[in-house]
Scaffold this motif. Structure first.
Motif, PDB file in Angstrom:
ATOM      1  N   LEU A  44      -2.980 -17.266  42.322  1.00 48.85           N
ATOM      2  CA  LEU A  44      -3.308 -17.048  40.914  1.00 48.85           C
ATOM      3  C   LEU A  44      -4.060 -15.735  40.740  1.00 48.85           C
ATOM      4  O   LEU A  44      -3.774 -14.957  39.824  1.00 48.85           O
ATOM      5  CB  LEU A  44      -4.134 -18.212  40.369  1.00 48.85           C
ATOM      6  CG  LEU A  44      -4.497 -18.149  38.894  1.00 48.85           C
ATOM      7  CD1 LEU A  44      -3.243 -18.153  38.024  1.00 48.85           C
ATOM      8  CD2 LEU A  44      -5.396 -19.319  38.531  1.00 48.85           C
ATOM      9  N   THR A  45      -4.992 -15.448  41.629  1.00 53.49           N
ATOM     10  CA  THR A  45      -5.746 -14.199  41.568  1.00 53.49           C
ATOM     11  C   THR A  45      -4.827 -13.004  41.791  1.00 53.49           C
ATOM     12  O   THR A  45      -4.938 -11.987  41.105  1.00 53.49           O
ATOM     13  CB  THR A  45      -6.876 -14.208  42.603  1.00 53.49           C
ATOM     14  OG1 THR A  45      -7.738 -15.316  42.324  1.00 53.49           O
ATOM     15  CG2 THR A  45      -7.688 -12.931  42.567  1.00 53.49           C
ATOM     16  N   ALA A  46      -3.890 -13.116  42.723  1.00 54.53           N
ATOM     17  CA  ALA A  46      -2.932 -12.035  42.968  1.00 54.53           C
ATOM     18  C   ALA A  46      -2.051 -11.810  41.746  1.00 54.53           C
ATOM     19  O   ALA A  46      -1.756 -10.667  41.382  1.00 54.53           O
ATOM     20  CB  ALA A  46      -2.081 -12.343  44.192  1.00 54.53           C
ATOM     21  N   TRP A  47      -1.611 -12.892  41.110  1.00 55.41           N
ATOM     22  CA  TRP A  47      -0.792 -12.772  39.902  1.00 55.41           C
ATOM     23  C   TRP A  47      -1.574 -12.083  38.785  1.00 55.41           C
ATOM     24  O   TRP A  47      -1.057 -11.227  38.086  1.00 55.41           O
ATOM     25  CB  TRP A  47      -0.339 -14.158  39.429  1.00 55.41           C
ATOM     26  CG  TRP A  47       0.248 -14.140  38.057  1.00 55.41           C
ATOM     27  CD1 TRP A  47       1.538 -13.842  37.732  1.00 55.41           C
ATOM     28  CD2 TRP A  47      -0.425 -14.394  36.825  1.00 55.41           C
ATOM     29  NE1 TRP A  47       1.703 -13.905  36.364  1.00 55.41           N
ATOM     30  CE2 TRP A  47       0.514 -14.239  35.784  1.00 55.41           C
ATOM     31  CE3 TRP A  47      -1.734 -14.742  36.494  1.00 55.41           C
ATOM     32  CZ2 TRP A  47       0.179 -14.421  34.450  1.00 55.41           C
ATOM     33  CZ3 TRP A  47      -2.067 -14.921  35.169  1.00 55.41           C
ATOM     34  CH2 TRP A  47      -1.118 -14.763  34.163  1.00 55.41           C
ATOM     35  N   ALA A  48      -2.837 -12.464  38.632  1.00 51.40           N
ATOM     36  CA  ALA A  48      -3.635 -11.985  37.510  1.00 51.40           C
ATOM     37  C   ALA A  48      -4.035 -10.519  37.650  1.00 51.40           C
ATOM     38  O   ALA A  48      -4.095  -9.802  36.665  1.00 51.40           O
ATOM     39  CB  ALA A  48      -4.886 -12.851  37.355  1.00 51.40           C
ATOM     40  N   GLY A  49      -4.300 -10.065  38.845  1.00 48.25           N
ATOM     41  CA  GLY A  49      -4.688  -8.681  39.051  1.00 48.25           C
ATOM     42  C   GLY A  49      -6.178  -8.509  39.257  1.00 48.25           C
ATOM     43  O   GLY A  49      -6.959  -9.454  39.154  1.00 48.25           O
ATOM     44  N   PRO A  50      -6.596  -7.281  39.532  1.00 47.97           N
ATOM     45  CA  PRO A  50      -7.972  -7.017  39.941  1.00 47.97           C
ATOM     46  C   PRO A  50      -9.022  -7.051  38.826  1.00 47.97           C
ATOM     47  O   PRO A  50     -10.189  -7.281  39.103  1.00 47.97           O
ATOM     48  CB  PRO A  50      -7.901  -5.617  40.555  1.00 47.97           C
ATOM     49  CG  PRO A  50      -6.748  -4.972  39.856  1.00 47.97           C
ATOM     50  CD  PRO A  50      -5.763  -6.085  39.594  1.00 47.97           C
ATOM     51  N   ARG A  51      -8.642  -6.833  37.585  1.00 49.72           N
ATOM     52  CA  ARG A  51      -9.637  -6.763  36.501  1.00 49.72           C
ATOM     53  C   ARG A  51      -9.533  -7.989  35.599  1.00 49.72           C
ATOM     54  O   ARG A  51      -9.333  -7.874  34.396  1.00 49.72           O
ATOM     55  CB  ARG A  51      -9.468  -5.486  35.710  1.00 49.72           C
ATOM     56  CG  ARG A  51      -9.824  -4.266  36.534  1.00 49.72           C
ATOM     57  CD  ARG A  51      -9.626  -3.018  35.766  1.00 49.72           C
ATOM     58  NE  ARG A  51      -8.176  -2.763  35.715  1.00 49.72           N
ATOM     59  CZ  ARG A  51      -7.621  -1.824  35.003  1.00 49.72           C
ATOM     60  NH1 ARG A  51      -8.355  -1.055  34.260  1.00 49.72           N
ATOM     61  NH2 ARG A  51      -6.322  -1.651  35.016  1.00 49.72           N
ATOM     62  N   VAL A  52      -9.678  -9.145  36.213  1.00 53.65           N
ATOM     63  CA  VAL A  52      -9.435 -10.409  35.526  1.00 53.65           C
ATOM     64  C   VAL A  52     -10.515 -11.400  35.884  1.00 53.65           C
ATOM     65  O   VAL A  52     -11.089 -11.349  36.961  1.00 53.65           O
ATOM     66  CB  VAL A  52      -8.051 -10.960  35.958  1.00 53.65           C
ATOM     67  CG1 VAL A  52      -7.813 -12.333  35.424  1.00 53.65           C
ATOM     68  CG2 VAL A  52      -6.963 -10.022  35.504  1.00 53.65           C
ATOM     69  N   ALA A  53     -10.777 -12.326  34.974  1.00 50.80           N
ATOM     70  CA  ALA A  53     -11.656 -13.449  35.275  1.00 50.80           C
ATOM     71  C   ALA A  53     -10.772 -14.645  35.616  1.00 50.80           C
ATOM     72  O   ALA A  53      -9.948 -15.063  34.804  1.00 50.80           O
ATOM     73  CB  ALA A  53     -12.540 -13.777  34.075  1.00 50.80           C
TER      74      ALA A  53
END
Length: 82
Positions: A44-53
């Motif tokens: 999920l973090t990889a999908w969302a990207g680096p500047r995401v909560a």
């Protein structure tokens, strides 16, 4: 003009569930369930990207909030169900 190049960004909030978590936890025990949750969070973090909560709400529920152009919202949400 600057106004011609402006892109409208909006926030997208989503609650995401790992549908088969209970079955894994019940049959393969908690260590396997913990591994599934960790892998799910990583994806999920990889999908969302680096500047995401993004984070786990509890149980098998995760939340993610990201900013993106309004015309990309549906595309990004569709990627979650694959």
């Amino acid at each position: 003009m600057k106004g011609d190049l402006a892109i409208s960004h909006t926030s997208l909030g989503a609650v995401v569930r790992e549908n088969h978590f209970k079955a894994v936890n019940d049959t393969a025990r908690h260590a396997a369930g913990d591994a599934v949750l960790a892998a799910f969070g990583t994806r999920l973090t990889a999908w969302a990207g680096p500047r995401v909560a993004a984070g786990r709400l509890g149980g098998d529920e995760f939340a993610v909030v990201l900013r993106l152009p309004a015309d990309r919202r549906q595309q990004r949400l569709n990627q979650l169900v694959l």
